[in-house]
Design a protein around this motif. Structure first.
Motif: not given
Length: 217
Positions: A128-155
């Motif tokens: 339910s939080s960005e931090g929890q989502m980030r940890r989940f995504m990283v654990a499933h092979g997503v680069d953490g910096q890419r996640f940060d950039k896209v999650y807060q992106s204007p798109a």
């Protein structure tokens, strides 16, 4: 008396021989009861395929239980244009909407969509939080910096801001709900069950094709 009996038998025989097309007209679904008609249709950009859109929420247990049924249904309908829209039911739902569109932008939605449902509803991880989502995504092979950039992106901001208008068009009051051709919508609550909702959707797809309705959504 004999002639009357023969006439009655003839009528019974005719009723038993009613073709399937006529039977479907008798048992067809009713606007306002099984489904509703949107006030305005959405864009038609699916190259002739009927657009079917599921409205869902990751934290919704009904959506979680519906997902396997929906996946099986989709395999039987390879010729539709299927889309999802995460709903905004209160401020707590916005992070989940951002998560979904982040998956889409990262190209991992097909791989992780069901796993996010499992994590929340089977593993007890609310995400339910960005931090929890980030940890989940990283654990499933997503680069953490890419996640940060896209999650807060204007798109992603733009996608989330557009949800309210799409919900208002139908309007979506419960999930899971499904819109068809940008013109019709139904839900498990409206149809009576999620299983029956998919039957209503089948009917609306056929109706859209037959009437040449717009394929927006």
């Amino acid at each position: 008396m004999l002639n009357r009996s023969i006439a009655l038998l003839a009528l019974v025989g005719l009723s038993l021989c009613v073709p399937a097309s006529a039977q479907s007209l008798i048992s067809r679904y009713v606007a306002g009861e099984d489904y509703k008609v949107a006030d305005s249709a959405g864009p038609s950009d699916n190259h002739g395929a009927v657009r079917v859109t599921e409205f869902f929420l990751y934290s919704c247990p009904h959506c979680f239980h519906f997902e396997p049924e929906l996946n099986a249904w989709r395999k039987q309908h390879p010729d539709i244009a299927f889309h999802r829209v995460p709903v905004l039911f209160g401020p707590g739902s916005q992070p989940y909407a951002r998560l979904y569109y982040t998956e889409v932008k990262l190209g991992v939605v097909d791989r992780l969509h069901d796993q996010i449902f499992d994590a929340i509803h089977e593993d007890g991880k609310p995400l339910s939080s960005e931090g929890q989502m980030r940890r989940f995504m990283v654990a499933h092979g997503v680069d953490g910096q890419r996640f940060d950039k896209v999650y807060q992106s204007p798109a992603v901001d733009q996608k989330v801001q557009a949800i309210a208008a799409r919900m208002q068009r139908y309007p979506v009051m419960a999930v899971p709900s499904i819109s068809v051709a940008g013109h019709y919508w139904t839900s498990g609550r409206l149809a009576g069950s999620n299983e029956r909702m998919l039957k209503v959707v089948d009917y609306l797809i056929d109706r859209s094709r037959g009437a040449g309705a717009k394929t927006g959504g």
